[in-house]
Design a protein around this motif. Sequence first.
Motif, mmCIF file in Angstrom:
data_model
loop_
_atom_site.group_PDB
_atom_site.id
_atom_site.type_symbol
_atom_site.label_atom_id
_atom_site.label_comp_id
_atom_site.label_asym_id
_atom_site.label_seq_id
_atom_site.Cartn_x
_atom_site.Cartn_y
_atom_site.Cartn_z
ATOM 1 N N ILE A 148 0.935 -1.130 -0.084
ATOM 2 C CA ILE A 148 -0.129 -0.104 0.074
ATOM 3 C C ILE A 148 0.854 1.224 0.037
ATOM 4 C CG2 ILE A 148 -1.783 -1.156 1.321
ATOM 5 C CD1 ILE A 148 -0.852 0.957 3.753
ATOM 6 N N ASP A 150 0.134 5.801 1.048
ATOM 7 C CA ASP A 150 -0.844 6.741 1.167
ATOM 8 C C ASP A 150 -0.393 8.202 0.356
ATOM 9 O OD1 ASP A 150 0.937 8.073 2.849
ATOM 10 O OD2 ASP A 150 -0.568 8.811 4.044
ATOM 11 N N ILE A 159 -5.027 8.388 2.685
ATOM 12 C CA ILE A 159 -5.974 7.396 2.053
ATOM 13 C C ILE A 159 -4.823 6.221 1.432
ATOM 14 C CG2 ILE A 159 -7.413 7.063 0.009
ATOM 15 C CD1 ILE A 159 -8.238 10.088 0.504
ATOM 16 N N PRO A 160 -5.209 4.990 1.703
ATOM 17 C CA PRO A 160 -4.429 4.048 1.194
ATOM 18 C C PRO A 160 -4.631 3.560 -0.166
ATOM 19 C CG PRO A 160 -6.052 3.057 2.719
ATOM 20 C CD PRO A 160 -6.235 4.608 2.727
ATOM 21 N N PHE A 161 -3.554 3.385 -1.275
ATOM 22 C CA PHE A 161 -3.830 3.139 -2.560
ATOM 23 C C PHE A 161 -3.224 1.864 -2.657
ATOM 24 C CE2 PHE A 161 -4.186 7.567 -2.601
ATOM 25 C CZ PHE A 161 -4.799 8.020 -3.916
ATOM 26 N N VAL A 216 -9.670 3.651 -8.609
ATOM 27 C CA VAL A 216 -9.062 5.114 -8.934
ATOM 28 C C VAL A 216 -9.527 5.724 -10.409
ATOM 29 C CG1 VAL A 216 -7.129 6.353 -9.239
ATOM 30 C CG2 VAL A 216 -7.267 4.919 -7.279
ATOM 31 N N ALA A 224 -1.743 8.125 -8.043
ATOM 32 C CA ALA A 224 -1.887 6.916 -7.738
ATOM 33 C C ALA A 224 -0.397 6.067 -7.937
ATOM 34 C CB ALA A 224 -2.927 6.030 -8.120
ATOM 35 N N LYS A 248 -8.260 2.442 -4.261
ATOM 36 C CA LYS A 248 -8.042 3.120 -3.002
ATOM 37 C C LYS A 248 -9.390 2.686 -2.113
ATOM 38 C CE LYS A 248 -10.353 7.641 -4.163
ATOM 39 N NZ LYS A 248 -10.041 8.903 -4.263
ATOM 40 N N LYS A 250 -12.238 4.570 0.414
ATOM 41 C CA LYS A 250 -12.852 5.439 0.773
ATOM 42 C C LYS A 250 -13.187 5.221 2.390
ATOM 43 C CE LYS A 250 -17.077 8.027 -0.371
ATOM 44 N NZ LYS A 250 -18.285 8.056 -1.410
#
Length: 279
Positions: A148, A150, A159-161, A216, A224, A248, A250
């Motif tokens: 991950i 952020d 926010i983790p991608f 995304v 990203a 990602k 929410k």
Amino acid sequence: MSGPGGRRPGPRLSWLLCCGTLLSPAAGYVIVSSVSWAVTNEVDEELDSVSTEDALPALLEDSGSIWQRSFPASAHKEDPHLPPPAGAARARPPPAPPGMFSYRRESGARLRPGTARFLAHASAWGCLATLSAHEKIPGLPFGSCLPISDGPLDNSTGIPFFYVTPKDPVVADLMKNPMASLLLPESEGEFCRKNIVDPEDPRCARLTLTGQMIAVSPEEVEFAKQAMFSRHPVMRKWPRQYEWFFMKMKIEHIWLQKWYGGAADISREEYFKAVPRKA
């Protein structure tokens, strides 16, 4: 042992001698907002193997407790808020009694959002839990560890991608039910290792984010890429036939556990407003 005249000491004298023996190792020690207790040889092994309400003081269960630190009396001379005890200027501090240990509680309520943001930004991987869509375990929890990010190192979003493939069972689960839970443990960093804290110890913080996993948007794909590839450069060389794409979370709920007892519920407003702060 007999006293003068051959008589044995009475039960009252024996009781006083016993109490004096038990209390003497603790001379010179006081409690200063602490969770601290003496451990005898008889219970040493039990505490190592069992962590139950019977083995630990009830105060450890209270996440809002004011009991936080433990220091010997010798530490008073270093604390500007506490006057040194009378006659302690030249006195040498007594040796620590054997079997005494303390747990230091570091963060309060106002530090939790910053600690949560720090874990989100410092974590290079996390454990994602979904509800399985597999025919053999439909609806059951299914977990997988994924890389991950952020954001780039100089840009934390909280926010983790993710960089995922449709061939991953987790992605198949998310196509059926996009709700997921992400666990980010502090054990990945250096704090727990440097302080010799077991990764499973509640003092080794862990952050849990829950929410909806979404793809995304095209407008955000470039960010990203920067977020994931800057933290995981090898991803650029992953085989293209696996049809990788970005997702990602929410975020809807934030939970932080950094002590014994329950996890702290952090609001989204506090979380996104906070500056990442090392735990």
